[in-house]
Scaffold this motif. Structure first.
Motif, mmCIF file in Angstrom:
data_model
loop_
_atom_site.group_PDB
_atom_site.id
_atom_site.type_symbol
_atom_site.label_atom_id
_atom_site.label_comp_id
_atom_site.label_asym_id
_atom_site.label_seq_id
_atom_site.Cartn_x
_atom_site.Cartn_y
_atom_site.Cartn_z
ATOM 1 N N PRO A 47 0.802 -1.236 0.000
ATOM 2 C CA PRO A 47 0.000 0.000 0.000
ATOM 3 C C PRO A 47 0.831 1.280 0.000
ATOM 4 O O PRO A 47 0.283 2.366 -0.249
ATOM 5 C CB PRO A 47 -0.841 -0.120 1.285
ATOM 6 C CG PRO A 47 -0.138 -1.143 2.125
ATOM 7 C CD PRO A 47 0.514 -2.076 1.169
ATOM 8 N N ALA A 48 2.129 1.193 0.256
ATOM 9 C CA ALA A 48 2.969 2.390 0.179
ATOM 10 C C ALA A 48 3.118 2.889 -1.253
ATOM 11 O O ALA A 48 3.495 4.038 -1.480
ATOM 12 C CB ALA A 48 4.349 2.097 0.767
ATOM 13 N N GLU B 250 -1.532 2.523 -9.542
ATOM 14 C CA GLU B 250 -1.041 2.352 -10.910
ATOM 15 C C GLU B 250 0.389 1.827 -10.909
ATOM 16 O O GLU B 250 0.760 1.009 -11.751
ATOM 17 C CB GLU B 250 -1.109 3.684 -11.672
ATOM 18 C CG GLU B 250 -2.522 4.172 -11.946
ATOM 19 C CD GLU B 250 -3.114 4.926 -10.769
ATOM 20 O OE1 GLU B 250 -2.425 5.049 -9.716
ATOM 21 O OE2 GLU B 250 -4.263 5.391 -10.880
ATOM 22 N N ALA B 251 1.200 2.285 -9.951
ATOM 23 C CA ALA B 251 2.580 1.812 -9.856
ATOM 24 C C ALA B 251 2.628 0.350 -9.430
ATOM 25 O O ALA B 251 3.456 -0.428 -9.927
ATOM 26 C CB ALA B 251 3.359 2.680 -8.875
ATOM 27 N N GLN B 252 1.747 -0.037 -8.529
ATOM 28 C CA GLN B 252 1.687 -1.428 -8.084
ATOM 29 C C GLN B 252 1.441 -2.365 -9.264
ATOM 30 O O GLN B 252 2.162 -3.351 -9.471
ATOM 31 C CB GLN B 252 0.564 -1.610 -7.050
ATOM 32 C CG GLN B 252 0.759 -0.880 -5.747
ATOM 33 C CD GLN B 252 -0.498 -0.940 -4.877
ATOM 34 O OE1 GLN B 252 -1.557 -1.361 -5.324
ATOM 35 N NE2 GLN B 252 -0.368 -0.517 -3.634
ATOM 36 N N VAL B 253 0.424 -2.043 -10.022
ATOM 37 C CA VAL B 253 0.030 -2.908 -11.130
ATOM 38 C C VAL B 253 1.109 -2.926 -12.205
ATOM 39 O O VAL B 253 1.488 -3.993 -12.717
ATOM 40 C CB VAL B 253 -1.325 -2.463 -11.715
ATOM 41 C CG1 VAL B 253 -1.708 -3.320 -12.903
ATOM 42 C CG2 VAL B 253 -2.415 -2.531 -10.648
ATOM 43 N N ALA C 123 -5.288 -4.143 -5.557
ATOM 44 C CA ALA C 123 -4.150 -4.092 -6.476
ATOM 45 C C ALA C 123 -3.788 -5.479 -6.992
ATOM 46 O O ALA C 123 -3.493 -5.650 -8.183
ATOM 47 C CB ALA C 123 -2.947 -3.449 -5.794
ATOM 48 N N VAL C 124 -3.793 -6.458 -6.120
ATOM 49 C CA VAL C 124 -3.453 -7.825 -6.537
ATOM 50 C C VAL C 124 -4.432 -8.301 -7.610
ATOM 51 O O VAL C 124 -4.028 -8.847 -8.648
ATOM 52 C CB VAL C 124 -3.448 -8.776 -5.327
ATOM 53 C CG1 VAL C 124 -3.411 -10.232 -5.781
ATOM 54 C CG2 VAL C 124 -2.253 -8.487 -4.420
ATOM 55 N N ARG D 221 7.252 5.961 -13.929
ATOM 56 C CA ARG D 221 6.444 5.345 -12.868
ATOM 57 C C ARG D 221 7.126 4.079 -12.337
ATOM 58 O O ARG D 221 7.172 3.830 -11.121
ATOM 59 C CB ARG D 221 5.061 5.017 -13.437
ATOM 60 C CG ARG D 221 4.030 4.599 -12.423
ATOM 61 C CD ARG D 221 2.675 4.426 -13.101
ATOM 62 N NE ARG D 221 2.127 5.711 -13.542
ATOM 63 C CZ ARG D 221 1.020 5.816 -14.281
ATOM 64 N NH1 ARG D 221 0.372 4.729 -14.666
ATOM 65 N NH2 ARG D 221 0.559 6.997 -14.625
ATOM 66 N N LEU D 222 7.692 3.289 -13.234
ATOM 67 C CA LEU D 222 8.364 2.057 -12.819
ATOM 68 C C LEU D 222 9.627 2.358 -12.016
ATOM 69 O O LEU D 222 9.905 1.707 -11.002
ATOM 70 C CB LEU D 222 8.706 1.218 -14.052
ATOM 71 C CG LEU D 222 7.517 0.576 -14.769
ATOM 72 C CD1 LEU D 222 7.936 0.052 -16.145
ATOM 73 C CD2 LEU D 222 6.930 -0.559 -13.938
ATOM 74 N N VAL D 223 10.399 3.335 -12.459
ATOM 75 C CA VAL D 223 11.626 3.706 -11.736
ATOM 76 C C VAL D 223 11.281 4.183 -10.330
ATOM 77 O O VAL D 223 11.931 3.801 -9.348
ATOM 78 C CB VAL D 223 12.401 4.788 -12.519
ATOM 79 C CG1 VAL D 223 13.536 5.356 -11.654
ATOM 80 C CG2 VAL D 223 12.975 4.205 -13.802
ATOM 81 N N ARG D 224 10.267 5.029 -10.216
ATOM 82 C CA ARG D 224 9.879 5.544 -8.898
ATOM 83 C C ARG D 224 9.409 4.425 -7.980
ATOM 84 O O ARG D 224 9.719 4.412 -6.778
ATOM 85 C CB ARG D 224 8.787 6.598 -9.045
ATOM 86 C CG ARG D 224 9.279 7.943 -9.566
ATOM 87 C CD ARG D 224 8.238 9.032 -9.324
ATOM 88 N NE ARG D 224 6.994 8.740 -10.011
ATOM 89 C CZ ARG D 224 6.685 9.184 -11.219
ATOM 90 N NH1 ARG D 224 7.553 9.930 -11.893
ATOM 91 N NH2 ARG D 224 5.529 8.897 -11.772
ATOM 92 N N ALA D 225 8.658 3.468 -8.524
ATOM 93 C CA ALA D 225 8.144 2.370 -7.698
ATOM 94 C C ALA D 225 9.282 1.525 -7.136
ATOM 95 O O ALA D 225 9.295 1.186 -5.940
ATOM 96 C CB ALA D 225 7.201 1.498 -8.523
ATOM 97 N N LYS D 226 10.262 1.184 -7.972
ATOM 98 C CA LYS D 226 11.412 0.405 -7.486
ATOM 99 C C LYS D 226 12.192 1.182 -6.430
ATOM 100 O O LYS D 226 12.640 0.624 -5.424
ATOM 101 C CB LYS D 226 12.327 0.048 -8.648
ATOM 102 C CG LYS D 226 11.745 -0.955 -9.626
ATOM 103 C CD LYS D 226 12.736 -1.206 -10.755
ATOM 104 C CE LYS D 226 12.163 -2.106 -11.821
ATOM 105 N NZ LYS D 226 13.098 -2.298 -12.954
ATOM 106 N N GLY D 227 12.356 2.495 -6.671
ATOM 107 C CA GLY D 227 13.077 3.313 -5.705
ATOM 108 C C GLY D 227 12.379 3.366 -4.364
ATOM 109 O O GLY D 227 13.027 3.324 -3.310
#
Length: 408
Positions: free
Chosen positions: A115-116, A120-123, A181-182, A152-158
């Motif tokens: 949930p952090a 959209e980033a989760q998915v 999200a799951v 969006r992907l870079v931010r999510a991994k970070g």
């Protein structure tokens, strides 16, 4: 495509998520995991033409990716604990990977859906790491520019690194906060497998199988929640007719032309049973409503037996949960089938401005114009649909329709 290239492509579809998930579990480093997996597939393209395709391509790729990750960590002077964990698996015989019901891929899915992270980033992150979908493919699924999705992907991994989000399936009391999200990931994963955004084939069965597997595991984890049951019912209803969706040349076969005698009636009955279990909770949600729509199609013995007015009403309820232009477009098609193509076209026109980049919009307009008898306008839309088509199966179907309205 050569035989070796085809073998690598098949292995990528089957093994990418498994390899990346296993490396993340052992290293805790998402970038190392993805880059090492990518290097393993690149090595296969160089090595297999010379040495031949291994008897166990997945085992070869797993070992190669693990060795590349170990090299990367050594070069980066990573912590001794990571190195020991990864090195401890280096001596495992190829093909002896440990598989469990709640395996690395399931843990990866729940980690992505922490949930952090924004939904959209989760998915997007789950689709990238679990399936190897390209940034372009994921961007298309979300109807956003590729550059936006890449950021969006870079931010999510970070954020996962910065927050030290644990790589695990959360305890039961924390499952509900990640359920939406799951389920969203599993739904989009199935959709990409059922109608690939690019490639030679209409479908990617590896993705639909993985989505069905994950949906079933989520139901086992949260058996008393109706929406997981609804999603599993929805996916199984679609999968029950998957064998009839392509013709001899790989072309798309639309629903009304499919051989209903070949639909898996036992699977349909089982899915309807799941749907009844979900609806018994009296908390209808978007996946249950979509499953009810799919069931309307599945139980109709002939296309003309389909209860289109009921489907329109179900879309009205779905719009209460998901007031999106795509749902409105789907409702417009149902209106066209219930009240005539002119009524449907009016509603398509009303939503078209919100779907400029949606590749199925011109195909939808073309079909309704063809039904309305406007061959000239239909032909123009079929040409636009062909230009936007994502895979060869769609292109073959659209070319056939274009020839029907414009034989020249």
């Amino acid at each position: 495509m050569t035989d070796v290239q085809a073998a690598v492509a098949d292995a990528f579809r089957d093994e990418w998520g498994r390899i990346v998930a296993a490396l993340i579990a052992r290293t805790g480093d998402w970038d190392v995991a993805e880059e090492s997996a990518a290097e393993a597939f690149a090595a296969a393209l160089e090595t297999w033409p010379r040495d031949g395709v291994p008897d166990r391509p997945g085992a070869w790729l797993t070992t190669t990716a693990r060795n590349r990750a170990l090299d990367r960590l050594r070069r980066a002077k990573a912590g001794e604990a990571k190195l020991r964990l990864l090195a401890a698996t280096a001596d495992e015989p190829p093909g002896e990977r440990r598989e469990q019901p709640d395996d690395d891929r399931l843990r990866l899915l729940y980690t992505c859906c922490h949930p952090a992270l924004a939904f959209e980033a989760q998915v997007a992150l789950a689709l990238r790491t679990l399936t190897g979908l390209t940034t372009t493919e994921i961007a298309r699924a979300f109807l956003v520019p590729e550059a936006t999705m890449a950021k969006r992907l870079v931010r999510a991994k970070g954020k996962i690194r910065a927050a030290a989000i644990p790589y695990r399936v959360p305890p039961p009391d924390q499952l509900p906060e990640r359920t939406t999200a799951v389920l969203g990931v599993v739904y989009l994963l199935f959709n990409e497998g059922y109608g690939a955004t690019s490639g030679d084939g209409l479908m990617r069965p590896d993705l639909t199988r993985e989505a069905l597997r994950l949906a079933a595991v989520v139901v086992e984890l949260i058996p008393d929640e109706p929406e997981p049951l609804g999603l599993l019912a929805l996916l199984r209803l679609h999968d029950a007719r998957a064998a009839t969706r392509t013709g001899p040349g790989g072309e798309l076969v639309p629903l009304e032309e499919q051989d209903r005698g070949r639909w898996d009636r036992a699977a349909i009955a089982g899915a309807v049973g799941l749907l009844r279990r979900a609806l018994a909770h009296e908390r209808p949600g978007p996946y249950q409503l979509q499953a009810m729509i799919a069931a309307c199609h599945a139980v109709a013995a002939r296309p003309e037996d389909t209860d289109w007015p009921r489907i329109v009403r179900l879309y009205d309820q779905l719009l209460d949960h998901q007031p999106t232009p795509v749902v409105r477009l789907n409702r417009a098609v149902a209106v066209a089938m219930a009240d005539g193509p002119a009524a449907g076209l009016a509603q398509v026109d009303a939503v078209a401005g919100e779907l400029d980049d949606f590749r199925l919009l011109p195909a939808t307009r073309a079909d309704l114009l063809r039904r309305a008898g406007d061959k000239v306008a239909a032909a123009a839309e079929y040409r636009a649909a062909l230009a936007a088509a994502g895979n060869d199966g769609e292109r073959r179907y659209l070319a056939r329709r274009l020839a029907e309205v414009d034989p020249s």
